[in-house]
Design a protein around this motif. Structure first.
Motif, mmCIF file in Angstrom:
data_model
loop_
_atom_site.group_PDB
_atom_site.id
_atom_site.type_symbol
_atom_site.label_atom_id
_atom_site.label_comp_id
_atom_site.label_asym_id
_atom_site.label_seq_id
_atom_site.Cartn_x
_atom_site.Cartn_y
_atom_site.Cartn_z
ATOM 1 N N ALA A 145 -2.311 -0.262 3.366
ATOM 2 C CA ALA A 145 -3.744 -0.349 3.656
ATOM 3 C C ALA A 145 -4.063 0.324 4.979
ATOM 4 O O ALA A 145 -5.111 0.973 5.129
ATOM 5 C CB ALA A 145 -4.182 -1.817 3.679
ATOM 6 N N VAL A 146 -3.175 0.185 5.962
ATOM 7 C CA VAL A 146 -3.352 0.841 7.258
ATOM 8 C C VAL A 146 -3.321 2.360 7.098
ATOM 9 O O VAL A 146 -4.116 3.086 7.699
ATOM 10 C CB VAL A 146 -2.246 0.383 8.239
ATOM 11 N N LEU A 147 -2.407 2.843 6.270
ATOM 12 C CA LEU A 147 -2.227 4.283 6.103
ATOM 13 C C LEU A 147 -3.269 4.935 5.198
ATOM 14 O O LEU A 147 -3.446 6.149 5.230
ATOM 15 C CB LEU A 147 -0.837 4.565 5.516
ATOM 16 N N ALA A 148 -3.946 4.129 4.368
ATOM 17 C CA ALA A 148 -4.810 4.674 3.314
ATOM 18 C C ALA A 148 -6.059 5.342 3.875
ATOM 19 O O ALA A 148 -6.596 4.960 4.918
ATOM 20 C CB ALA A 148 -5.219 3.558 2.354
ATOM 21 N N ALA A 149 -6.534 6.346 3.143
ATOM 22 C CA ALA A 149 -7.788 7.006 3.485
ATOM 23 C C ALA A 149 -8.959 6.082 3.194
ATOM 24 O O ALA A 149 -8.948 5.319 2.232
ATOM 25 C CB ALA A 149 -7.932 8.292 2.668
ATOM 26 N N ASP A 150 -9.978 6.133 4.039
ATOM 27 C CA ASP A 150 -11.179 5.345 3.807
ATOM 28 C C ASP A 150 -11.810 5.764 2.479
ATOM 29 O O ASP A 150 -11.832 6.938 2.123
ATOM 30 C CB ASP A 150 -12.195 5.563 4.936
ATOM 31 N N GLY A 151 -12.320 4.789 1.740
ATOM 32 C CA GLY A 151 -12.940 5.055 0.452
ATOM 33 C C GLY A 151 -11.953 5.092 -0.693
ATOM 34 O O GLY A 151 -12.351 5.095 -1.855
ATOM 35 N N GLN A 152 -10.660 5.125 -0.376
ATOM 36 C CA GLN A 152 -9.625 5.122 -1.414
ATOM 37 C C GLN A 152 -8.608 4.001 -1.186
ATOM 38 O O GLN A 152 -7.555 3.982 -1.799
ATOM 39 C CB GLN A 152 -8.911 6.477 -1.460
ATOM 40 N N ARG A 153 -8.970 3.080 -0.283
ATOM 41 C CA ARG A 153 -8.030 2.010 0.058
ATOM 42 C C ARG A 153 -7.736 1.125 -1.153
ATOM 43 O O ARG A 153 -6.599 0.721 -1.388
ATOM 44 C CB ARG A 153 -8.588 1.192 1.221
ATOM 45 N N GLY A 154 -8.770 0.795 -1.931
ATOM 46 C CA GLY A 154 -8.553 -0.044 -3.107
ATOM 47 C C GLY A 154 -7.630 0.623 -4.106
ATOM 48 O O GLY A 154 -6.749 -0.027 -4.686
ATOM 49 N N ALA A 155 -7.803 1.937 -4.297
ATOM 50 C CA ALA A 155 -6.948 2.655 -5.238
ATOM 51 C C ALA A 155 -5.510 2.740 -4.743
ATOM 52 O O ALA A 155 -4.558 2.601 -5.523
ATOM 53 C CB ALA A 155 -7.505 4.062 -5.474
ATOM 54 N N VAL A 156 -5.328 2.957 -3.435
ATOM 55 C CA VAL A 156 -3.979 3.009 -2.868
ATOM 56 C C VAL A 156 -3.297 1.652 -2.994
ATOM 57 O O VAL A 156 -2.135 1.549 -3.411
ATOM 58 C CB VAL A 156 -4.017 3.458 -1.393
ATOM 59 N N ILE A 157 -4.031 0.587 -2.641
ATOM 60 C CA ILE A 157 -3.466 -0.756 -2.756
ATOM 61 C C ILE A 157 -3.136 -1.057 -4.212
ATOM 62 O O ILE A 157 -2.084 -1.626 -4.525
ATOM 63 C CB ILE A 157 -4.443 -1.810 -2.194
ATOM 64 N N GLY A 158 -4.024 -0.658 -5.125
ATOM 65 C CA GLY A 158 -3.773 -0.875 -6.543
ATOM 66 C C GLY A 158 -2.519 -0.163 -7.010
ATOM 67 O O GLY A 158 -1.722 -0.712 -7.791
ATOM 68 N N ARG A 159 -2.278 1.071 -6.514
ATOM 69 C CA ARG A 159 -1.091 1.831 -6.898
ATOM 70 C C ARG A 159 0.173 1.161 -6.351
ATOM 71 O O ARG A 159 1.166 1.024 -7.066
ATOM 72 C CB ARG A 159 -1.222 3.262 -6.363
ATOM 73 N N VAL A 160 0.132 0.762 -5.089
ATOM 74 C CA VAL A 160 1.292 0.092 -4.492
ATOM 75 C C VAL A 160 1.537 -1.253 -5.167
ATOM 76 O O VAL A 160 2.677 -1.630 -5.462
ATOM 77 C CB VAL A 160 1.089 -0.089 -2.971
ATOM 78 N N MET A 161 0.452 -1.975 -5.440
ATOM 79 C CA MET A 161 0.587 -3.266 -6.101
ATOM 80 C C MET A 161 1.100 -3.122 -7.528
ATOM 81 O O MET A 161 1.761 -4.017 -8.050
ATOM 82 C CB MET A 161 -0.760 -3.995 -6.108
ATOM 83 N N SER A 162 0.820 -1.999 -8.175
ATOM 84 C CA SER A 162 1.359 -1.770 -9.512
ATOM 85 C C SER A 162 2.882 -1.760 -9.472
ATOM 86 O O SER A 162 3.553 -2.301 -10.350
ATOM 87 C CB SER A 162 0.849 -0.443 -10.087
ATOM 88 N N GLY A 163 3.434 -1.108 -8.437
ATOM 89 C CA GLY A 163 4.883 -1.124 -8.267
ATOM 90 C C GLY A 163 5.405 -2.525 -8.046
ATOM 91 O O GLY A 163 6.419 -2.929 -8.617
ATOM 92 N N LEU A 164 4.686 -3.292 -7.228
ATOM 93 C CA LEU A 164 5.095 -4.664 -6.967
ATOM 94 C C LEU A 164 5.050 -5.503 -8.243
ATOM 95 O O LEU A 164 5.979 -6.261 -8.547
ATOM 96 C CB LEU A 164 4.180 -5.265 -5.892
ATOM 97 N N LEU A 165 3.968 -5.359 -8.991
ATOM 98 C CA LEU A 165 3.814 -6.154 -10.213
ATOM 99 C C LEU A 165 4.844 -5.761 -11.269
ATOM 100 O O LEU A 165 5.374 -6.619 -11.985
ATOM 101 C CB LEU A 165 2.400 -5.980 -10.767
ATOM 102 N N LEU A 166 5.131 -4.459 -11.373
ATOM 103 C CA LEU A 166 6.165 -4.026 -12.315
ATOM 104 C C LEU A 166 7.527 -4.575 -11.906
ATOM 105 O O LEU A 166 8.347 -4.934 -12.755
ATOM 106 C CB LEU A 166 6.205 -2.510 -12.390
ATOM 107 N N GLY A 167 7.759 -4.663 -10.601
ATOM 108 C CA GLY A 167 8.993 -5.252 -10.129
ATOM 109 C C GLY A 167 9.117 -6.704 -10.544
ATOM 110 O O GLY A 167 10.183 -7.159 -10.972
ATOM 111 N N ILE A 168 8.015 -7.440 -10.437
ATOM 112 C CA ILE A 168 7.993 -8.842 -10.835
ATOM 113 C C ILE A 168 8.344 -8.986 -12.311
ATOM 114 O O ILE A 168 9.154 -9.828 -12.700
ATOM 115 C CB ILE A 168 6.603 -9.460 -10.572
ATOM 116 N N LEU A 169 7.752 -8.146 -13.138
ATOM 117 C CA LEU A 169 7.866 -8.320 -14.581
ATOM 118 C C LEU A 169 9.124 -7.679 -15.157
ATOM 119 O O LEU A 169 9.800 -8.271 -15.996
ATOM 120 C CB LEU A 169 6.615 -7.755 -15.248
ATOM 121 N N LEU A 170 9.463 -6.476 -14.693
ATOM 122 C CA LEU A 170 10.649 -5.811 -15.232
ATOM 123 C C LEU A 170 11.930 -6.454 -14.722
ATOM 124 O O LEU A 170 12.996 -6.290 -15.331
ATOM 125 C CB LEU A 170 10.625 -4.325 -14.876
#
Length: 413
Positions: A145-170
């Motif tokens: 979130a610190v590194l993300a571009a303004d206006g795209q923070r939600g999309a960046v967090i969503g992409r990173v969180m996708s990796g986290l969620l896939l880790g949880i499930l896989l």
């Protein structure tokens, strides 16, 4: 620029309000570093879930009841809660790359301890250590979130969180297959090696980034409690997250018990495959970050919370039908993981200089909900069967939905 393969970028404190530094281009969803952080989050958080499809096997291995076996999940999540309270706030104080790599190495040590455990007592202590250090994923998310571009923070967090969620499930799928072929101890040895490799990769690829706060450590921890008082939107999102993850943990803790019995009688590897089904839900849930960026957070939250309740209704009524269980898994993961992404997208807009402490406040409560859900699930299954588990999970989801109905239209997020 790099030197010897190591990223040589420095993010200066106090630059958290937008992108961290002119020396580091702000992250966009397609940047390679976003994918590296997503994978790292997934590998780190997967360590919390490797034991879940193995609970039936571990109960036999250690000669314990289903209720006691549920404590394996509880101890891991309890360790995570403690780590969230004590380690994650350090992301606002210390250099983040060094913190992330050192804690990742600590996870490897704890995983090795689980692999060599001779009995349930030592295994539970190892699980506590695994949970305590696996919080590195929650240092990486606010870092993104610190590194993300303004206006795209939600999309960046969503992409990173996708990796986290896939880790949880896989994690469940990988764990089940490895255990069936090589035994359950091999699961933890392979995870140990994975964390060692991850520590090296992150040290070489992450930019240096020091938190902007000048508080002492005790004051830093104390300031987390001030956030509860000062941020009503944080409190509301904590309620959604805590109740949602309690429901999520109720389901995944007892699923192995259901599927190991007739009419299913599945092996560890087949039980683990249900993580793949959940992964489909997690991928869909990653779109939630785009709803936040488009200003549709509130209605999307209500729909997602409703899906959690619907999932338990379907699985409770049709518990002997495999199709119903699969549909329930997909709906539960879309609802829970999507809500979680929206929650994090919202709370990271509240105080740019305290993102790690906001993570601590939110995720500590979030996983405390998981502790309650997993601790109660095993015993409810033991005495009330799958119907009792469905009622318990549906109750947690229903309370979250009812609370959402009280949200004022003028409330941000």
């Amino acid at each position: 620029m790099s030197h010897g393969g190591e990223t040589n970028l420095t993010i200066q404190p106090g630059d958290n309000n937008s992108h961290p530094s002119t020396k580091t281009p702000p992250l966009k969803p397609g940047n390679v570093l976003v994918y590296v952080m997503a994978v790292a989050c997934g590998v780190a958080v997967a360590n919390l879930y490797y034991a879940q499809p193995l609970l039936h096997t571990l109960a036999q291995q250690f000669g314990i009841s289903e209720g006691t076996t549920g404590l394996i999940v509880t101890m891991t999540q309890l360790g995570y809660v403690i780590g969230l309270a004590l380690i994650v706030p350090l992301g606002d104080l210390f250099e983040r790359r060094r913190l992330i790599t050192v804690v990742s190495a600590g996870t490897a040590v704890a995983l090795a301890g689980a692999a060599i455990s001779p009995g349930i007592g030592s295994f539970l202590m190892a699980c506590l250590g695994i949970g305590f250090t696996a919080v590195v994923a929650q240092v990486l998310v606010p870092f993104a979130a610190v590194l993300a571009a303004d206006g795209q923070r939600g999309a960046v967090i969503g992409r990173v969180m996708s990796g986290l969620l896939l880790g949880i499930l896989l994690a469940r799928t990988i764990s089940g297959f490895i255990a069936d072929v090589y035994g359950w101890r091999a699961v933890f040895w392979i995870a140990t090696v994975s964390m060692i490799v991850q520590s090296i990769v992150l040290w070489r690829m992450l930019p240096q980034s020091r938190g902007g706060t000048r508080l002492s450590y005790p004051a830093l921890i104390g300031s987390v409690f001030l956030l509860f008082r000062e941020e009503p939107l944080l409190r509301r999102r904590i309620v959604y997250g805590t109740l949602g993850f309690a429901a999520f943990s109720v389901f995944w803790t007892s699923l192995a018990f259901l599927l190991a019995r007739p009419p299913y009688s599945y092996s560890d590897s087949v039980i683990g495959l249900f993580g793949v089904v959940g992964a489909a839900g997690a991928l869909s849930a990653s779109l939630a970050g785009h709803f936040h960026d488009r200003g549709s957070t509130r209605p999307a939250t209500g729909v997602l919370l409703a899906l959690v309740v619907i999932a338990f209704v379907i699985m409770g009524v049709y518990s002997t039908h495999l199709t119903a269980i699969i549909i329930g898994v997909v709906l539960l993961d879309i609802g829970q993981q999507g809500t979680h992404i929206l929650n994090q997208s919202v709370i990271y807009t509240l105080n740019h200089e305290a993102r790690s402490r906001i993570t601590t406040a939110y995720m500590t409560c979030f996983f405390f909900g998981g502790v309650i859900g997993s601790a109660s699930s095993g015993y409810v299954f033991e005495f009330g069967g799958w119907v009792g588990v469905s009622w318990l999970g549906g109750m947690f989801g229903g309370l979250a939905f009812i609370y959402w109905l009280t949200e004022l239209k003028t409330c941000r997020g």
